[in-house]
Design an enzyme around this catalytic site. Structure first.
Site, PDB file in Angstrom:
ATOM      1  N   LEU A 141       1.063  -1.141   0.021  1.00 31.89           N
ATOM      2  CA  LEU A 141      -0.022   0.003   0.175  1.00 31.89           C
ATOM      3  C   LEU A 141       0.895   1.304  -0.178  1.00 31.89           C
ATOM      4  CD1 LEU A 141      -2.644  -0.931   2.756  1.00 31.89           C
ATOM      5  CD2 LEU A 141      -2.924  -1.173   0.185  1.00 31.89           C
ATOM      6  N   ASP A 142       0.664   2.243  -0.672  1.00 29.24           N
ATOM      7  CA  ASP A 142       1.218   3.456  -0.422  1.00 29.24           C
ATOM      8  C   ASP A 142       1.334   4.106   0.842  1.00 29.24           C
ATOM      9  OD1 ASP A 142       1.263   3.458  -3.381  1.00 29.24           O
ATOM     10  OD2 ASP A 142      -0.624   4.721  -3.676  1.00 29.24           O
ATOM     11  N   LYS A 143       2.430   4.553   0.956  1.00 30.41           N
ATOM     12  CA  LYS A 143       2.594   5.308   2.419  1.00 30.41           C
ATOM     13  C   LYS A 143       1.600   5.760   2.940  1.00 30.41           C
ATOM     14  CE  LYS A 143       5.349   9.126   4.620  1.00 30.41           C
ATOM     15  NZ  LYS A 143       6.084  10.133   4.710  1.00 30.41           N
ATOM     16  N   THR A 145      -1.812   5.483   2.360  1.00 33.06           N
ATOM     17  CA  THR A 145      -2.795   4.622   1.939  1.00 33.06           C
ATOM     18  C   THR A 145      -3.049   3.784   3.147  1.00 33.06           C
ATOM     19  OG1 THR A 145      -2.857   4.672  -0.444  1.00 33.06           O
ATOM     20  CG2 THR A 145      -4.247   3.012   0.679  1.00 33.06           C
ATOM     21  N   ARG A 240      -5.629   5.655  -7.742  1.00 33.53           N
ATOM     22  CA  ARG A 240      -5.161   7.091  -8.012  1.00 33.53           C
ATOM     23  C   ARG A 240      -4.960   7.592  -9.350  1.00 33.53           C
ATOM     24  NH1 ARG A 240       0.019   7.457  -4.065  1.00 33.53           N
ATOM     25  NH2 ARG A 240      -0.436   9.714  -4.469  1.00 33.53           N
TER      26      ARG A 240
END
Length: 327
Positions: A141-143, A145, A240
């Site tokens: 997961l993105d930082k 998210t 995104r």
């Protein structure tokens, strides 16, 4: 403190249907819980015996009805150090770990984030996970998210989960708040690749990798939409990029969201909520998969974090004050 060696001992008999097949192909058939590259390395390292003889040639042709033995050491795969970072553990057994990742926590060390990551935390929580590639991390997961991630605690579990990801079996659903009022759900089927000029970013590209995102409307507001999204593929920044591509970028997205859009005549509370939300409004809300050992279909859910609840509440109250059609 060094970790104890992790010894793998396997044995199996080949069958008539293996006649003429290469040794590496037979091992892949007999031991599918290990990757082909790992099995090949064990052959080359002299860890594979066929009828009592060590064979080091992956292309060796098999006759069938042979007895295969493998005895190998799982080497340490990780150079990062364990750190006592608290994890929100949703589920754990001997094979897998499911966590609810908070915002502002990087999953894997990289440029600008050498430590203080989920990986460092895993090395502390499960010390012998250092023999599993990427410390068992199957997807990221993105930082900023939040939400659910599954981690494999063993190499066979990791291989099983990776195969589920690649086979599009694992189910991952997200909630998000997007700009604009969307009338109905739909599908974004648009390939994603590296941005042509900004190499750290992703973009919809004609010759990118296939990427498919399904979305449906959970709640409509006068200037925003609360969405439920399901990934069919798992490209970097996929949700995104896809939502920005259809002109409904995620609120707070610092990269793909553009300048903040404030509804006309919005209250101070709504304006402050939108301006102060400094991360993409995206949360991994549900994760479903087949357990790598029991084959049971399992599902976990994680409620929206407090900051997204407050944000959605603010735009809901703004809509109640002005009406759905008053943008």
């Amino acid at each position: 403190m060094t970790q104890p060696e992790n010894t793998v001992k396997l044995e199996a008999n080949t069958g008539p249907h293996h006649y003429g097949m290469r040794l590496d192909q037979v091992l892949a058939d007999l031991f599918p819980e290990y990757s082909r590259s790992k099995l090949k390395s064990w052959i080359l390292d002299g860890n594979v015996m066929v009828d009592g003889d060590v064979l080091t040639t992956p292309k060796h042709k098999m006759l069938g009805e042979e007895y295969i033995q493998i005895a190998a050491i799982m080497e340490v795969q990780i150079s990062s150090k364990p750190q006592n970072i608290e994890l929100d553990i949703v589920y754990e057994d001997d094979a897998i770990l499911v966590i609810n990742k908070p915002a502002d926590l990087v999953v894997h060390p990289g440029a600008g984030n050498p430590d203080g990551t989920v990986l460092n935390a895993l090395l502390s929580h499960v010390p012998d996970i250092d023999v599993v590639p990427r410390a068992g991390i199957v997807h990221r997961l993105d930082k900023d998210t939040t939400g659910l991630m599954v981690v494999a605690k063993t190499v066979p579990a990791q291989t099983h989960l990776v195969n589920q990801l690649q086979g599009r079996v694992m189910s991952r659903e997200y909630e998000a708040l997007a700009y604009g009022t969307m009338v109905a759900g739909g599908i974004v089927d648009a390939p994603i690749g590296r941005h042509p000029t900004k190499r750290t970013l992703m973009a919809v590209r004609e010759f990118g990798k296939p990427a498919v995102t399904h979305y449906r409307v959970m709640e409509k507001f006068r200037a925003h939409t609360h969405l439920r999204l399901k990934l069919e593929t798992g490209r970097t920044h996929q949700i995104r990029v896809h939502m920005a591509h259809v002109k409904h970028p995620l609120v707070g997205d610092p990269v793909y969201g553009g300048r903040p859009r404030l509804p006309k005549g919005a209250s101070d509370a709504c304006v402050n909520a939108l301006r102060s939300f400094q991360r993409q409004a995206l949360h991994a809300a549900q994760l479903s998969l087949f357990h790598p050992e029991t084959e049971e279909w399992m599902t976990w859910q994680a409620p929206l974090p407090a900051d997204m609840v407050s944000l959605i509440t603010a735009v809901r109250e703004d809509t109640a004050e002005h009406g759905l059609d008053d943008v």
